[in-house]
Design a protein around this motif. Structure first.
Motif, PDB file in Angstrom:
ATOM      1  N   GLN A  64       1.116  -1.224  -2.793  1.00  0.00           N
ATOM      2  CA  GLN A  64       2.344  -0.464  -3.115  1.00  0.00           C
ATOM      3  C   GLN A  64       3.423  -1.922  -2.989  1.00  0.00           C
ATOM      4  N   SER A  65       2.862  -2.576  -1.811  1.00  0.00           N
ATOM      5  CA  SER A  65       4.338  -3.840  -1.633  1.00  0.00           C
ATOM      6  C   SER A  65       3.711  -4.573  -2.250  1.00  0.00           C
ATOM      7  N   GLY A  85      -0.944   0.953   1.167  1.00  0.00           N
ATOM      8  CA  GLY A  85       0.427  -0.205   1.609  1.00  0.00           C
ATOM      9  C   GLY A  85       0.619  -1.548   0.458  1.00  0.00           C
ATOM     10  N   SER A 126       5.595  -8.205   2.210  1.00  0.00           N
ATOM     11  CA  SER A 126       5.411  -6.865   2.448  1.00  0.00           C
ATOM     12  C   SER A 126       6.898  -6.090   2.981  1.00  0.00           C
ATOM     13  N   MET A 173      -1.857  -3.753   7.832  1.00  0.00           N
ATOM     14  CA  MET A 173      -1.330  -3.641   6.077  1.00  0.00           C
ATOM     15  C   MET A 173      -2.600  -2.913   5.882  1.00  0.00           C
ATOM     16  N   THR A 174      -1.894  -1.709   6.025  1.00  0.00           N
ATOM     17  CA  THR A 174      -3.458  -0.880   4.628  1.00  0.00           C
ATOM     18  C   THR A 174      -3.420  -1.281   2.931  1.00  0.00           C
TER      19      THR A 174
END
Ligand code: SF4
Length: 212
Positions: A153-154, A150, A110, A146-147
């Motif tokens: 992306q991470s 998200g 993350s 966490m979405t």
């Protein structure tokens, strides 16, 4: 750095010898307290969420122990919790580097910026990064910490790091009960084909050993 370094206050467990935390190596595992996620199937919930209740380890004692045993160890695994949550992670890794042993760090992926710094500064030899499952399932799999967007992306930034540092980053997915065979296949398809993703069986939580 002194023995009162705040980051050592976050080291809340140690497994002196592990044959499975760093595949192919005999490692000592240090566990850090605190995690930004809330996975319902967390393997180390006490370290992740109530780490303050666990006894802290003494920096000098741990480093002396590692120094004594270094000829029998192939490395040190830093796990958690989530080590990238620690403000003083860099200082901790510099301390561990002084033992002469290589370090592997476990992460939920993350905080790709932190992982990039660790690789750039050569503070870790290896990163083991979780892929929890399909992006669409991340809210469920992380306790809504966490979405889906998200997570994607991470982790895609971590995939880029793996390409930039060949052989130093590998990915793993734990087969928690919520994941069906199709979900596991979907998770595999999210990872670039040339990067390893190992599937781990879901096992009951374990207890860390206190050597303070
Ligand atoms: S990322 Fe790991 S330590 Fe954090 S809550 Fe999830 S399983 Fe637990």
């Amino acid at each position: 750095m002194t023995d009162t370094s705040p980051v050592w206050d976050r080291v809340r467990g140690m497994e002196p010898v592990s044959l499975c935390d760093w595949p192919g190596r005999v490692s000592c595992v240090l566990f850090t307290g605190g995690c930004n996620l809330r996975c319902p199937t967390c393997h180390n919930a006490s370290l992740a969420w109530t780490w303050e209740k666990l006894p802290a380890l003494d920096r000098a004692t741990v480093l002396a122990d590692l120094g004594r045993r270094r000829r029998w160890l192939d490395g040190i695994t830093v796990s958690g919790g989530e080590p990238t949550c620690l403000d003083g992670l860099r200082e901790l890794l510099i301390d561990l580097a002084a033992t002469g042993l290589p370090v592997k760090l476990d992460s939920n992926g993350s905080a790709p910026d932190v992982l990039a710094c660790l690789l750039r500064e050569n503070l870790v030899q290896t990163l083991a990064v979780d892929v929890k499952g399909p992006w669409r399932m991340y809210p469920e799999l992380t306790g809504h910490a966490m979405t889906s967007q998200g997570a994607r992306q991470s982790l895609e930034r971590v995939f880029d790091l793996a390409a930039e540092y060949p052989g130093r980053v590998y990915f793993r997915c734990t087969k928690v009960p919520a994941l069906s065979p199709d979900d596991l296949e979907e998770a595999r398809a999210q990872v670039p084909a040339d990067q390893p993703l190992s599937f781990q069986e879901f096992v009951p939580p374990r207890s860390a050993v206190d050597v303070s």
